[in-house]
Design an enzyme around this catalytic site. Sequence first.
Site, mmCIF file in Angstrom:
data_model
loop_
_atom_site.group_PDB
_atom_site.id
_atom_site.type_symbol
_atom_site.label_atom_id
_atom_site.label_comp_id
_atom_site.label_asym_id
_atom_site.label_seq_id
_atom_site.Cartn_x
_atom_site.Cartn_y
_atom_site.Cartn_z
ATOM 1 C CG HIS A 38 2.508 -7.753 -7.596
ATOM 2 N ND1 HIS A 38 2.949 -7.580 -6.305
ATOM 3 C CD2 HIS A 38 1.484 -6.885 -7.761
ATOM 4 C CE1 HIS A 38 2.229 -6.651 -5.709
ATOM 5 N NE2 HIS A 38 1.331 -6.210 -6.567
ATOM 6 C CB CYS A 66 2.423 -2.941 -7.516
ATOM 7 S SG CYS A 66 0.633 -2.827 -7.524
ATOM 8 C CD GLU A 70 6.034 -9.608 -6.306
ATOM 9 O OE1 GLU A 70 6.313 -9.074 -7.393
ATOM 10 O OE2 GLU A 70 5.107 -9.214 -5.565
ATOM 11 N NE ARG A 120 -2.777 4.874 -3.891
ATOM 12 C CZ ARG A 120 -3.343 4.946 -2.686
ATOM 13 N NH1 ARG A 120 -3.756 6.105 -2.220
ATOM 14 N NH2 ARG A 120 -3.510 3.866 -1.970
ATOM 15 C CB ILE A 147 -2.624 -7.244 -6.781
ATOM 16 C CG1 ILE A 147 -2.275 -8.668 -7.232
ATOM 17 C CG2 ILE A 147 -3.478 -7.270 -5.506
ATOM 18 C CD1 ILE A 147 -1.339 -9.403 -6.291
ATOM 19 C CD GLU A 185 -2.994 0.355 -0.108
ATOM 20 O OE1 GLU A 185 -3.179 -0.849 -0.375
ATOM 21 O OE2 GLU A 185 -3.448 1.276 -0.800
HETATM 22 N N1 GLN Z 1 -3.318 -0.115 -4.623
HETATM 23 C C1 GLN Z 1 -2.031 -0.031 -4.002
HETATM 24 C C2 GLN Z 1 -1.637 1.424 -3.763
HETATM 25 O O1 GLN Z 1 -2.335 2.300 -4.172
HETATM 26 C C3 GLN Z 1 -0.976 -0.740 -4.797
HETATM 27 C C4 GLN Z 1 -1.290 -2.214 -4.865
HETATM 28 C C5 GLN Z 1 -0.097 -3.108 -4.950
HETATM 29 O O2 GLN Z 1 1.035 -2.709 -4.695
HETATM 30 N N2 GLN Z 1 -0.348 -4.349 -5.238
HETATM 31 O O3 GLN Z 1 -0.648 1.682 -3.168
#
Ligand code: GLN
Length: 196
Positions: free
Chosen positions: A174, A79, A176, A108, A137, A48
């Site tokens: 992602h 991400c 990984e 985001r 994700i 996050e």
């Molecule tokens: N939605 C997340 C954000 O705004 C990012 C999601 C993620 O890293 N998988 O930080």
Amino acid sequence: MPRIGVLALQGDVAEHEAMLARAGAEPASIKRADQLDGLDGLVIPGGESTAIGKLLRRFELLEPLRARIRDHFPVYGTCAGMILLANEVEDAGVDQPTLGGMQIAVQRNAFGRQRESFETDLDVPAVGDEPLHAVFIRAPSITRIGDDVEVLATLPDGRAVAARQGPLLVSAFHPELTDDIRMHRYFVDMVKSRES
Ligand code: GLN
């Protein structure tokens, strides 16, 4: 062998370390500023971005990392890590510290509720001809791109989801979470080419 840190405040730290090791780097978990010494590069995992930003501030890593990025330190942000490296976050919270450094704007959670998480095969010519299976994700997308930024992958709708600017690499997905080490190997090669 380049020594590449993985920011260990949140996210898939062990998975990134395993990928880096397979891609020919010596991985290290990073939680404190003094651990940045002697690193040749850094991976910022997903998670996050608001939380990671606040933790960066609390652990006194914001300024040391910003200074290194100004000094052309190689960083791969995936991400939430991509959000942290963007110069502009379109819908940033009031108190969302970021690192910046890359001439991109990001949005985001760009894929909305229905597509919160999805997987797709992406063409990423920079890492090879075989499509790359990409896991998204609650992913961000890149909405604006500066002159010095090279787009490495786009979705069929045209949205950029991986890019590079000099020693900075970002992906909205992602890498990984699959078995495909090519994004990590691309980053390790970026780091190596800087060293030589
Ligand atoms: N939605 C997340 C954000 O705004 C990012 C999601 C993620 O890293 N998988 O930080």
